[in-house]
Design an enzyme around this catalytic site. Sequence first.
Site, PDB file in Angstrom:
ATOM      1  N   ARG A 142      15.712  -4.547   6.531  1.00 10.96           N
ATOM      2  CA  ARG A 142      15.049  -3.501   7.184  1.00 10.96           C
ATOM      3  C   ARG A 142      15.120  -3.326   8.702  1.00 10.96           C
ATOM      4  NH1 ARG A 142      10.294  -3.020   2.961  1.00 10.96           N
ATOM      5  NH2 ARG A 142      11.289  -4.142   1.269  1.00 10.96           N
TER       6      ARG A 142
ATOM      7  N   SER B 132      -1.739  -4.993 -16.577  1.00 11.85           N
ATOM      8  CA  SER B 132      -1.334  -4.587 -15.434  1.00 11.85           C
ATOM      9  C   SER B 132      -0.536  -3.432 -15.692  1.00 11.85           C
ATOM     10  CB  SER B 132      -1.057  -5.660 -14.576  1.00 11.85           C
ATOM     11  OG  SER B 132      -0.202  -5.231 -13.188  1.00 11.85           O
TER      12      SER B 132
ATOM     13  N   HIS C 115      -4.156   5.523  -2.386  1.00 11.28           N
ATOM     14  CA  HIS C 115      -3.725   7.019  -2.003  1.00 11.28           C
ATOM     15  C   HIS C 115      -4.325   8.111  -2.451  1.00 11.28           C
ATOM     16  CE1 HIS C 115      -0.119   5.260  -0.185  1.00 11.28           C
ATOM     17  NE2 HIS C 115      -0.134   4.432  -1.054  1.00 11.28           N
TER      18      HIS C 115
ATOM     19  N   LYS D 101      -5.093   4.253   5.482  1.00  9.44           N
ATOM     20  CA  LYS D 101      -4.287   5.375   5.387  1.00  9.44           C
ATOM     21  C   LYS D 101      -5.310   6.739   5.432  1.00  9.44           C
ATOM     22  CE  LYS D 101      -1.447   2.640   2.530  1.00  9.44           C
ATOM     23  NZ  LYS D 101      -0.884   2.086   1.162  1.00  9.44           N
TER      24      LYS D 101
ATOM     25  N   THR E  36     -11.798 -15.870   6.615  1.00  6.76           N
ATOM     26  CA  THR E  36     -11.028 -15.086   7.603  1.00  6.76           C
ATOM     27  C   THR E  36     -11.955 -14.348   8.668  1.00  6.76           C
ATOM     28  OG1 THR E  36      -9.178 -13.563   8.101  1.00  6.76           O
ATOM     29  CG2 THR E  36     -10.701 -12.871   6.316  1.00  6.76           C
TER      30      THR E  36
ATOM     31  N   THR F 196      12.449  -1.266  -3.587  1.00  8.76           N
ATOM     32  CA  THR F 196      11.348  -0.525  -3.662  1.00  8.76           C
ATOM     33  C   THR F 196      11.070   0.498  -4.604  1.00  8.76           C
ATOM     34  OG1 THR F 196      10.982  -1.048  -1.163  1.00  8.76           O
ATOM     35  CG2 THR F 196       9.515   0.479  -2.150  1.00  8.76           C
TER      36      THR F 196
HETATM   37  C1  LIG Z   1      -0.797   0.366   1.039  1.00  8.13           C
HETATM   38  C2  LIG Z   1      -1.285  -0.103  -0.330  1.00  8.13           C
HETATM   39  C3  LIG Z   1      -2.192  -1.048  -0.511  1.00  8.13           C
HETATM   40  C4  LIG Z   1      -2.680  -1.853   0.529  1.00  8.13           C
HETATM   41  O1  LIG Z   1      -3.393  -1.626   1.567  1.00  8.13           O
HETATM   42  P1  LIG Z   1      -3.415  -1.837   3.216  1.00  8.13           P
HETATM   43  O2  LIG Z   1      -4.650  -1.349   3.613  1.00  8.13           O
HETATM   44  O3  LIG Z   1      -2.122  -1.133   3.653  1.00  8.13           O
HETATM   45  O4  LIG Z   1      -3.329  -3.316   3.063  1.00  8.13           O
HETATM   46  C5  LIG Z   1      -2.889  -1.328  -1.793  1.00  8.13           C
HETATM   47  N1  LIG Z   1      -2.206  -0.502  -2.658  1.00  8.13           N
HETATM   48  C6  LIG Z   1      -1.498   0.377  -2.647  1.00  8.13           C
HETATM   49  C7  LIG Z   1      -1.102   1.215  -3.896  1.00  8.13           C
HETATM   50  C8  LIG Z   1      -0.930   0.672  -1.466  1.00  8.13           C
HETATM   51  O5  LIG Z   1       0.022   1.818  -1.315  1.00  8.13           O
END
Ligand SMILES: *Cc1c(COP(=O)(O)O)cnc(C)c1O
Length: 403
Positions: free
Chosen positions: A21, A136, A216, A247, A276, A362
């Site tokens: 990468r 899953s 998403h 996102k 954490t 990926t």
């Molecule tokens: C990006 C992603 C995550 C993780 O979310 P982050 O907030 O980036 O850690 C979880 N599930 C899916 C399907 C993703 O694409």
Amino acid sequence: MNYWNFFNASLANIKLEGRYRVFQNLERCAGEFPYAIRHTSSGEQKVIIWCGNDYLGMGQNPDVIKAMIEAIQRMGTGSGGTRNISGTTHPHVLLEKEIADLHDQEAALVFTSGYVANETTLSTLGASLPGCVILSDAHNHASMIEGIRHSRAEKIIFKHNDYHDLETHLQKIDPARPKIVAFESVYSMEGDIAPIQELAEVARNYNALVYLDEVHGVGMYGHKGGGIAQMRGISHLIDITQGTLGKAYGLIGGYIAGKSLLVDFIRSKAPGFIFTTSLPPALVAGAVTSVHHLKYSHMEREQHQLNVAYLKRKVEQSRIPYLESESHIVSVIVGEAKRCKEVAERLLEDYNIYAQPINYPTVPKGTERLRLTPSALHSFEMIDELVDAFTEIWDSMDLRKAA
Ligand SMILES: *Cc1c(COP(=O)(O)O)cnc(C)c1O
């Protein structure tokens, strides 16, 4: 053991397989979304980002920026502790209320990322529920896979989006055992959308908990941005909705939403939540503003959909091969790792367009692609330029076109 030989050989192997990468060194330009400055050894280059997940440009929303600056001046930088030990700041409390309402759920819990939310929630549930089985989807995200693995619960992988296959597996499990069915709404690489209602109904018929990753979908679909389940009017079928603030909401952080009892259980048990430092209060204040904004403002969602439709139409007309999908993710297929990389390099060098090549592992071999994510703030002109660039590159490299 010679550690350095080991690391070197492993990296050499990754390079040999074309999986090494290389990160682009970018500086996003606030107020000029989707432009960024790319830093290279030979200087700076202004590029358009075509592969980001800041789908609605909320990462540069003036109200969010203002809320964060005000909060940082009022409350300083870090939270100063874990949630239990002085790290539950007032914005955290507000954000969890805002998210519970977003999903029409009783309660919500915020984590440091969507990855952590998935990993620690699934591992905690799978480890705690006696004799738990987790079913899953075959295309689930790494964060769910890791959570399930760490739970040490029995895991069954059902065929992607296949509720008949899910049912076949559920039929064979002792009805008394606790079960979790985990899947996503929008799959991030193919852009396909799950038959959520069918999967959830099958799961519920067998008394399984329904766990839905809406990462998403949140912000972009549904009347208040609650995701695909909300858009389809089936939020009540979901026991645990997981989402991200990283996102469409333009920040960082993750969450789950569900019944108070379940959320309280995770709050009390999950190591990835408990041990954490909590997110900085200014960031959380920004998230409150971003989530709230997208509950009432539809402009971003509408423009996003228009841009997605326009890009799909242009790609189709130009006969550039792409994966048809219902969602906002437009994957242009090159189909071979080296050439995929070369297309991306040409876009960057000759057209100032940044689209990250996505190769095996990926995505499956033979489907190497450029995963394009038109945002609400890409203009039609930018889309025209992108597709024109594709056409020129396709012709000059003699790549296969769609029929
Ligand atoms: C990006 C992603 C995550 C993780 O979310 P982050 O907030 O980036 O850690 C979880 N599930 C899916 C399907 C993703 O694409």
